[in-house]
Design an enzyme around this catalytic site. Structure first.
Site, short mmCIF file in Angstrom:
data_model
loop_
_atom_site.label_atom_id
_atom_site.label_comp_id
_atom_site.label_asym_id
_atom_site.label_seq_id
_atom_site.Cartn_x
_atom_site.Cartn_y
_atom_site.Cartn_z
N ASP A 87 -31.16 -50.63 41.13
CA ASP A 87 -30.19 -49.53 41.10
C ASP A 87 -30.79 -48.24 40.59
O ASP A 87 -30.37 -47.16 40.99
CB ASP A 87 -28.99 -49.88 40.20
CG ASP A 87 -27.99 -50.77 40.88
OD1 ASP A 87 -28.11 -51.01 42.09
OD2 ASP A 87 -27.07 -51.24 40.18
N HIS A 129 -22.72 -44.10 34.03
CA HIS A 129 -23.04 -45.52 33.86
C HIS A 129 -24.18 -45.78 32.88
O HIS A 129 -24.30 -46.89 32.36
CB HIS A 129 -23.40 -46.16 35.21
CG HIS A 129 -22.26 -46.21 36.17
ND1 HIS A 129 -21.23 -47.09 36.05
CD2 HIS A 129 -21.99 -45.44 37.25
CE1 HIS A 129 -20.36 -46.89 37.04
NE2 HIS A 129 -20.80 -45.89 37.78
N GLY A 137 -26.47 -48.29 37.25
CA GLY A 137 -25.65 -47.76 38.33
C GLY A 137 -26.08 -46.40 38.85
O GLY A 137 -25.25 -45.51 38.98
#
Length: 166
Positions: A87, A129, A137
């Site tokens: 991510d 995040h 994220g």
């Protein structure tokens, strides 16, 4: 009444280095330019100021900030506990990226705190995040926490800002 609009070409270029959202910032600003919104006299373009480590450290740990300075593009997932991986891949000059992202939101808060603007738009903000010691994220830095901390220097707990990334 004018509205501050956080923008610089270097900010767009820096954000577009993130391979998970590559080209998104340039696309957004191409649309804004196509609709001539920058020609609105009520909209004032503001260059963001990069955040320094002291401001990043208001939320993020020094260990994490130092890691952002040393992360290499040839990083192998699982090499650390800082959340760098699928991510949040290690991108070139990751610390610079985090500094400009955080700095844009801190600049917006500063402009409100000083009364220069009642409203400031930061289309680059909202990376919520990231944790104190960890990317998560697609977020390498939690600019929302840093922005709120800056706003709380002047405003009380009743402050209800609206944040989210584009």
């Amino acid at each position: 009444m004018s509205v501050g609009f956080i923008y610089s070409k270097s900010l767009v270029n820096e954000l577009d280095k993130n391979v998970k959202i590559e080209g998104r910032s340039e696309m957004v600003f191409s649309l804004i330019e196509a609709y001539n919104l920058f020609e609105n006299n009520s909209l004032k373009l503001i260059n963001p100021v990069r955040s320094d480590d002291k401001h990043l450290n208001l939320f993020h740990s020094l260990e994490y900030i130092d890691y952002l300075k040393t992360c290499q593009a040839e990083f192998v997932e699982g090499d650390n506990d800082f959340g760098i991986g699928y991510d949040c891949p290690c991108i070139e000059n990751l610390h610079d990226y985090a500094s400009i992202v955080a700095g844009a939101s801190i600049t917006a808060a500063h402009l409100i705190n000083t009364g220069m603007f009642k409203h400031v738009i930061n289309w680059f903000g909202g990376w919520h995040h990231a944790k104190r010691n960890k990317a998560s994220g697609f977020c390498y830095v939690n600019d929302i926490v840093l922005c709120i901390m800056k706003l709380r220097q002047k405003f009380s707990r009743e402050l209800l800002p609206q944040f989210h990334n584009a």
